[in-house]
Write an enzyme that holds these catalytic residues in place. Structure first.
Site, PDB file in Angstrom:
ATOM      1  N   ARG A   1     -25.271  -2.234   8.455  1.00 19.80           N
ATOM      2  CA  ARG A   1     -24.963  -3.619   8.134  1.00 19.80           C
ATOM      3  C   ARG A   1     -25.256  -4.558   9.297  1.00 19.80           C
ATOM      4  O   ARG A   1     -25.272  -5.776   9.129  1.00 19.80           O
ATOM      5  CB  ARG A   1     -23.493  -3.748   7.728  1.00 19.80           C
TER       6      ARG A   1
ATOM      7  N   LYS B   1       0.854  -1.187   0.000  1.00 18.81           N
ATOM      8  CA  LYS B   1       0.000   0.000   0.000  1.00 18.81           C
ATOM      9  C   LYS B   1       0.890   1.237   0.000  1.00 18.81           C
ATOM     10  O   LYS B   1       1.798   1.356   0.813  1.00 18.81           O
ATOM     11  CB  LYS B   1      -0.917   0.002   1.229  1.00 18.81           C
TER      12      LYS B   1
ATOM     13  N   GLU C   1     -19.029  -5.595  11.184  1.00 19.96           N
ATOM     14  CA  GLU C   1     -19.969  -4.846  12.018  1.00 19.96           C
ATOM     15  C   GLU C   1     -20.947  -5.764  12.746  1.00 19.96           C
ATOM     16  O   GLU C   1     -21.287  -5.521  13.913  1.00 19.96           O
ATOM     17  CB  GLU C   1     -20.737  -3.840  11.156  1.00 19.96           C
TER      18      GLU C   1
END
Length: 659
Positions: A404, A287, A376
């Site tokens: 969610r 990244k 979640e």
């Protein structure tokens, strides 16, 4: 400032142009694409490190596949900047995430190359599988590719999708972009498993030896590299049992390979196109690849804002006076403060410890604060499990992401009446991330759940008071505390905390003309508007209700008995939200009044700065001022009309009595 692309990149207006390049030119194109992303984001802002890490993969995918007929599904979309630039949006890429400009995420209405709108993670495999199943049913020879990060793979929906994909016989490719990073570092057993595959010298050396041996065997031309790959893959379990995880889903596993080797990526993808059925390619990337500061501090450079690309200095706004803190930081520091005094307090967040500032407790008390990954649903239920044991759990989830886990809130928390404290960060309109991240709906969908207490602070001190109240022993029910993204209004915010009576609002200002009822941070907009119209002779009362459920009925009886003109203001959807609750109260008690509801309209609000979007949605201070004036003018107009009609009727009556 005009930012010019490199000599090759400026010739690429679509993937069709990309395919005209010689394979030897792809390395140069990758360098130019990476530099263009750096140049534009440094000046105009946006997400940064994620897209740098997939430059080679992006080029390889559009070079090998016939997009958009072949469909690429990017997970989340943070990494899709290169994709946008190569698919006809290069010259207006500078508008990315700006008001009325390009979306920061793939968006179907923006381009046919954006096959699926994303914002919440881990949906790519399900969506790509659906596309592949549709192609099979329709008899189309199109390919479907899901590009998912290792962090996104921790979500349950990703495993549900793989479980289905393995028995579907759908022609799809899953690309696992493994960089050990989401926004914060990845956590959990899956991370350790992927690391084990990536660094297993035994397996990788064995695989290399197999390839070399097969290359020397006197076999016929029919024995292709693909066949050799199949043989190598079938031997994985002999040296590394953990490599069978994906294949246990009946998904062919290939890799890991270097995700920054464009030549090898192209060759590998070309081979995988020939293999039918579900398969997964595991690539290793960095990244922030190609920009040293981003490689070194990946979380910091996920979305750094504007910066000097030469020095790596991230520009900060300079203020002459002390500025109010961010609500998220008030939450983080207050949680530590409370936890130091209350040993029963625990903290849970699904993969956002930096974003929600749970990191402060994780650093101070690592045994009491947990990042559970992009999960979640799990975050809510594990919090419920701890609550059954007498712990006070602060479960911090972005408002948008809370959607969610609605089922878990109902079944695992509310029905059992467990005292889980849901701190909803990023409530309201969040800005440049747009509709997938706006926290517009939580008031409406939480308000209908029994046993839930809903609250919203108007400022930092109120946030601290609500957090203090939520962790008290007598607060033995689930409670929501919602607050917006960004800064509050109090520079001097670290004041002693006080208990707030549940369901009790406060009158901030008396007035004789009309009443304004506010919920949460927008109360500050209303206060500003009230000060403005006061100079015009309009005297408005202001009530900070604090709670949407239960409502302060004593205060509301006072309001409806004194005022026939009422304005409600909230940073949630006007359908089913705080204003709707006020109307329900009015109807239940047979009051009559003119009530104007101000908040997020019943439509999808796109991206822009929070200031721009709040103004567009019509509940900022100027809009509230205008609404006050409008209601007062309508009142005067109605009074004048009624007076005129009364005069005319009386005159007519008098005239009929004349001789």
């Amino acid at each position: 400032m005009q930012i010019e692309p490199g000599t090759l990149l400026r010739t690429i207006d679509s993937p069709k142009d990309l395919k005209n390049l010689d394979p030897a030119q792809l390395h140069q194109l990758c360098e130019e694409l990476r530099q263009y992303i750096i140049d534009v984001v440094s000046v105009h802002g946006g997400h940064f490190a994620a897209s740098l890490g997939v430059v080679e993969l992006t080029v390889a995918l559009h070079y090998v596949y016939n997009t958009p007929y072949d469909q690429l599904v990017w997970d989340v979309g943070h990494q899709a900047y290169g994709h946008k630039i190569l698919t006809g949006r290069r010259d207006n890429f500078y508008t990315n995430r700006k008001y009325k400009g390009l979306s920061g995420f793939p968006k179907r209405s923006e381009s046919p190359f954006d096959t699926f709108g994303v914002g919440h993670s881990s949906t790519s495999i399900s969506a790509a599988l659906g596309m592949a199943m549709a192609a099979k049913y329709k008899g189309e020879d199109r390919k479907s590719v899901a590009i998912i990060g290792d962090g996104a793979l921790t979500a349950g929906i990703a495993f549900e999708a793989m479980n289905h994909a393995g028995v579907s016989d759908a022609d799809m490719l899953i690309i696992l972009n493994d960089n050990n990073m989401s926004i914060d570092p990845n956590v959990g057993a899956l991370k350790e498993y992927l690391t084990d595959i990536s660094v297993s010298r035994t397996y990788n050396k064995f695989k290399e030896d197999v390839w070399k041996a097969l290359g020397k065997l006197p076999i016929g031309k029919g024995f292709t590299r693909t066949m050799a790959s199949k043989l190598a893959d079938s031997l994985k379990g002999m040296v590394n049992k953990s490599s069978n995880l994906f294949e246990s889903f009946k998904i062919r596993y290939f890799g890991p390979i270097d995700g920054h080797n464009i030549t090898n990526l192209v060759q590998t993808l070309q081979e995988l196109k020939k293999i039918p059925g579900p398969k997964i390619l595991h690539i290793i990337t960095v990244k922030g690849k190609g920009y040293a500061p981003a490689e070194k501090e990946q979380t910091k450079w996920h979305a750094p804002g504007l910066f000097d690309k030469i020095t790596g200095e991230i520009y900060k706004k300079k203020f002459e006076v002390a500025q109010p803190p961010k609500y998220q930081d008030v939450f983080g520091h207050t949680l530590v403060e409370l936890a130091e005094k209350n040993p029963l307090i625990m903290g849970v967040t699904p993969a956002m410890p930096s974003g929600c500032s749970m990191k402060f407790m994780m650093e101070a008390m690592p045994q009491r604060a947990f990042d559970v990954g992009i999960c979640e649903q799990h975050a809510v239920t594990v919090s419920a499990g701890m609550a059954t044991q007498g712990l006070k759990v602060f479960c911090n989830i972005y408002s948008s992401f809370m959607q969610r886990a609605f089922d878990q809130v109902v079944h695992d928390v509310a029905i059992q009446n467990l005292p889980v404290i849901f701190c909803l960060d990023r409530a309201g309109l969040v800005g440049e991330d747009g509709p997938t991240h706006h926290g517009a709906y939580d008031i409406a969908y939480f308000r209908c759940i029994p046993n839930m207490v809903l609250s919203a602070p108007m400022n930092e001190q109120e946030l601290r008071n609500l957090m203090y109240t939520a962790q008290l022993d007598k607060t033995d029910f689930p409670m929501v505390i919602r607050y917006p993204r960004g800064n509050g209004v109090m520079a001097d915010w670290q004041k002693p905390m006080q208990e707030v009576e549940i369901g009790k609002g406060r009158r901030l200002k008396t007035g004789k003309d009309l009443a304004i009822l506010t919920y949460g941070h927008p109360g500050n907009f209303a206060a500003s508007a009230i000060r403005e119209v006061a100079g015009e002779g309009i005297d408005a009362a202001h009530y900070d209700m604090r709670f949407c459920k239960p409502l302060d009925e004593t205060l509301l009886h006072e309001v409806f008995q004194q005022y026939d003109k009422i304005i409600t203001v909230e940073d949630g959807t006007i359908k089913g939200g705080f204003g709707s609750a006020i109307l329900e109260f009015m109807a239940a008690h047979h009051y009559q009044a003119t009530v104007e509801i101000m908040g997020i309209p019943d439509r999808i609000v796109e991206h822009g700065t929070p200031k721009e979007l709040i103004a567009e949605s019509g509940y900022d201070a100027p809009a509230i001022s205008q609404k006050i004036r409008q209601m007062m003018m309508e009142d005067k107009s109605t009074s004048t009309t009624l007076h005129s009609e009364y005069t005319i009727k009386n005159n007519n009556a008098s005239s009929t009595k004349r001789p």
